[in-house]
Design an enzyme around this catalytic site. Sequence first.
Site, PDB file in Angstrom:
ATOM      1  N   HIS A  36       0.816  -1.207   0.000  1.00  0.00           N
ATOM      2  CA  HIS A  36       0.000   0.000   0.000  1.00  0.00           C
ATOM      3  C   HIS A  36       0.859   1.271   0.000  1.00  0.00           C
ATOM      4  O   HIS A  36       0.387   2.343   0.364  1.00  0.00           O
ATOM      5  CB  HIS A  36      -0.938  -0.002   1.215  1.00  0.00           C
ATOM      6  CG  HIS A  36      -2.029  -1.011   1.094  1.00  0.00           C
ATOM      7  ND1 HIS A  36      -1.803  -2.361   1.204  1.00  0.00           N
ATOM      8  CD2 HIS A  36      -3.360  -0.880   0.854  1.00  0.00           C
ATOM      9  CE1 HIS A  36      -2.940  -3.011   1.048  1.00  0.00           C
ATOM     10  NE2 HIS A  36      -3.898  -2.142   0.836  1.00  0.00           N
ATOM     11  N   ILE A  61      -1.987  -0.219  20.067  1.00  0.00           N
ATOM     12  CA  ILE A  61      -2.394  -1.365  19.265  1.00  0.00           C
ATOM     13  C   ILE A  61      -2.909  -0.842  17.932  1.00  0.00           C
ATOM     14  O   ILE A  61      -3.784   0.023  17.886  1.00  0.00           O
ATOM     15  CB  ILE A  61      -3.509  -2.153  19.972  1.00  0.00           C
ATOM     16  CG1 ILE A  61      -3.024  -2.702  21.318  1.00  0.00           C
ATOM     17  CG2 ILE A  61      -4.044  -3.259  19.079  1.00  0.00           C
ATOM     18  CD1 ILE A  61      -1.971  -3.759  21.224  1.00  0.00           C
ATOM     19  N   ASP A 112      -4.397  -3.777  11.214  1.00  0.00           N
ATOM     20  CA  ASP A 112      -4.792  -3.338   9.874  1.00  0.00           C
ATOM     21  C   ASP A 112      -4.565  -4.519   8.935  1.00  0.00           C
ATOM     22  O   ASP A 112      -3.435  -4.776   8.518  1.00  0.00           O
ATOM     23  CB  ASP A 112      -3.955  -2.125   9.452  1.00  0.00           C
ATOM     24  CG  ASP A 112      -4.247  -1.660   8.026  1.00  0.00           C
ATOM     25  OD1 ASP A 112      -5.148  -2.230   7.387  1.00  0.00           O
ATOM     26  OD2 ASP A 112      -3.566  -0.729   7.552  1.00  0.00           O
ATOM     27  N   LYS A 120     -14.574 -18.724   7.972  1.00  0.00           N
ATOM     28  CA  LYS A 120     -14.655 -17.602   8.913  1.00  0.00           C
ATOM     29  C   LYS A 120     -14.161 -16.307   8.258  1.00  0.00           C
ATOM     30  O   LYS A 120     -14.803 -15.250   8.366  1.00  0.00           O
ATOM     31  CB  LYS A 120     -13.839 -17.907  10.164  1.00  0.00           C
ATOM     32  CG  LYS A 120     -14.365 -19.072  10.982  1.00  0.00           C
ATOM     33  CD  LYS A 120     -13.503 -19.324  12.203  1.00  0.00           C
ATOM     34  CE  LYS A 120     -14.010 -20.517  13.009  1.00  0.00           C
ATOM     35  NZ  LYS A 120     -13.165 -20.781  14.196  1.00  0.00           N
TER      36      LYS A 120
END
Length: 357
Positions: free
Chosen positions: A52, A179, A182, A234
């Site tokens: 990114h 914390i 991402d 999940k």
Amino acid sequence: MPPSVTSESRVDAQALRRLVTEVFQRCQMQDEDAAYLAGTLVDADLRGVHSHGVLRVPEYVKKLTIGGVNPRGEPSVVRDVGACQVVDGGNSMGQIGLRFAMQRAIERAATTGVAAVAVRGSNHCGALANYVLQAVESDMVGIVTTNALPTMAPWGGAERILGINPLGVGIPADTEWPIVYDAAFSASAHGKIRVFQQRDQPLPEGWALDESGRPTTDPAAAIDGLLLPIGDFKGANLAFIMGMLACMLSGASYGTELGDMHAGPIAGRDGHFACAMRIDAFEDPARFKARVDGAIRQLHNVRLAPGFDRVYAPGEKEFLAEQTHRESGIPLTRQTLVDVLDTARELGCAAAAERLA
């Protein structure tokens, strides 16, 4: 195993930021927006999140010049109800729209304790860490999600209809680093696969399938194939849910409505979701942050499994990488650096490009 670094060059972060800012200014972005957008990409590279980082510069220039994104688009609030708002990004770059949305959430949470903002009319917003850190800097917990072009299949399917739709969470600490989580709900992302491709390295197993649905470690085959979700059904279901939060609360486009990986995204259809929670609406901030520190230190002190020499809290590796890269330079693949410099020269930034080269 990480890809080889033999084809990398070290680049000064400030020089890179100046060059990329000038590139976006040449795309007719306002100076402040150009600097912010450039900063988000360079910050990602500083943190080691090269998928990114400035790898995206040619792609973003294309969006801003011929791809239909409005370089001077201005986000605005179009719905305001209690602790909730809806923002129209004005077809600006997603970084501009989501920064605006998180700032609105922070401002509203200052009086309501918790606030949420849904965004439509936006575009790709890059890494999510910057936005949750906005909240952290205001002594708030930040939560962000966004949609993405479909690159995954639902669990049991073989067709790209799900985006990897990442989640970002920021939680303030006291003396430890905050914390910062991402991550997408896929084993990898197309940007990261492109980095492996540039380095001529095979992918780790379990990241992707080819067009026929067979496991592959070939980056080119992975780009044309399917990304695999984390945690099987999940991860696929969490991506499904995050896509709904990012799009359906604001009326933004969902899934295949965004476009596809071959034709590319349709400008101005992305959606995001940002939430800010003021700590002192729930708990004494000093006590809260001291307990976060304690939880982090508990991670650090845990008995290690074979093959590990340290346990890291979410975001800790990225903070450590940033420290290193500010001192020694950002490691960019030669291909990324060439692409950035060529793009800069094409836009008339030859002098700045030569200084970086």
